[in-house]
Design an enzyme around this catalytic site. Structure first.
Site, PDB file in Angstrom:
ATOM      1  CG  ASP A  61      -1.804   1.248   1.321  1.00 49.29           C
ATOM      2  OD1 ASP A  61      -2.206   1.660   0.447  1.00 49.29           O
ATOM      3  OD2 ASP A  61      -2.069   1.404   2.451  1.00 49.29           O
TER       4      ASP A  61
ATOM      5  CG  ASP B 134      -2.344   7.214   0.543  1.00 50.76           C
ATOM      6  OD1 ASP B 134      -2.741   8.370   0.242  1.00 50.76           O
ATOM      7  OD2 ASP B 134      -1.842   6.853  -0.634  1.00 50.76           O
TER       8      ASP B 134
END
Length: 232
Positions: free
Chosen positions: A23, A25
């Site tokens: 991922d 963020d």
């Protein structure tokens, strides 16, 4: 960074996985891109965006319930998305560059799998040495007022099930691992071989509860991603 600088010595030539998905963020980078954009608006919009993001990442709301709502409130400009790309670079987590380099050098396919905005994520991917065809994020289209506030057609990664659907479509080399902080990352559990909850930026109990392992830094990922060093 090398095996001698982490708590558990590992063999950097022997990764445990063939495909590693990160991922972006609050994982590779320490910011939530949409909230960073919202902070450029009035305080009410910023507070609303942060609250909606927190609820979605904790699994209290499906991400599709908040995604377009936040965009419509923020209405980011093309210039602000360029500035967001720089903010991602400035918030890169310590050790992320080194770990991703070592994984790729060891033969892993590294992908960035994000519900964030592709136009702002591609520059950090290039800095990390991740090819753009391994960047999976949300593309935007220009609205009639000139802002980048519309989804560019069907964007699965703006939905709660987007990440597992994307992983299935990619048909990655196995074994696979997903590393992330939110409920949309945890949704990949069962589609990948292992899911690691990254808690170096935000620790979400609902996400940690379903993870195969937890890492609070990129240094802590080494023993989870590489085989132990030989004692010989």
């Amino acid at each position: 960074m090398n095996a001698s600088t982490i708590a558990s010595p590992v063999d950097l030539r022997r990764p445990r996985f063939k495909s590693v998905l990160f991922d972006v963020d609050s994982t590779v980078c320490a910011i939530e891109g949409i909230d960073w954009l919202a902070a450029r608006r009035d305080p009410d919009i910023a507070r609303e965006s942060e609250a909606l993001t927190a609820q979605a990442m904790a699994g209290e709301l499906p991400i599709e319930a908040v995604y377009t709502r936040r965009l419509e409130r923020i209405r980011p400009t093309a210039g602000e998305l360029i500035s967001l790309a720089e903010a991602y670079r400035e918030s890169l987590q310590p050790g992320a560059q080194e770990l991703i380099t070592l994984l790729q050098r060891a033969g892993c396919q590294v992908h960035l799998l994000s519900g964030g905005l592709r136009i702002a994520i591609v520059p950090i991917a290039l800095q990390l040495g991740v090819p753009t065809d391994r960047v999976h994020a949300v593309s935007l289209a220009r609205d009639t007022d000139g802002t980048m506030s519309l989804l560019d057609g069907n964007q699965p990664l703006s939905t709660q099930r987007g990440k597992p659907l994307t992983v299935q479509r990619l048909a990655l080399a196995t074994p696979t691992v997903m590393i992330g902080d939110g409920s949309t990352d945890a949704a990949v559990r069962g589609v990948v071989t292992e899911f690691i909850a990254y808690t170096g930026v935000a620790r979400r109990e609902q996400v940690v509860a379903v993870a195969d392992a937890e890492a609070d830094s990129f240094a802590a990922l080494y023993p989870l991603l590489f085989h132990p060093a030989s004692s010989r």
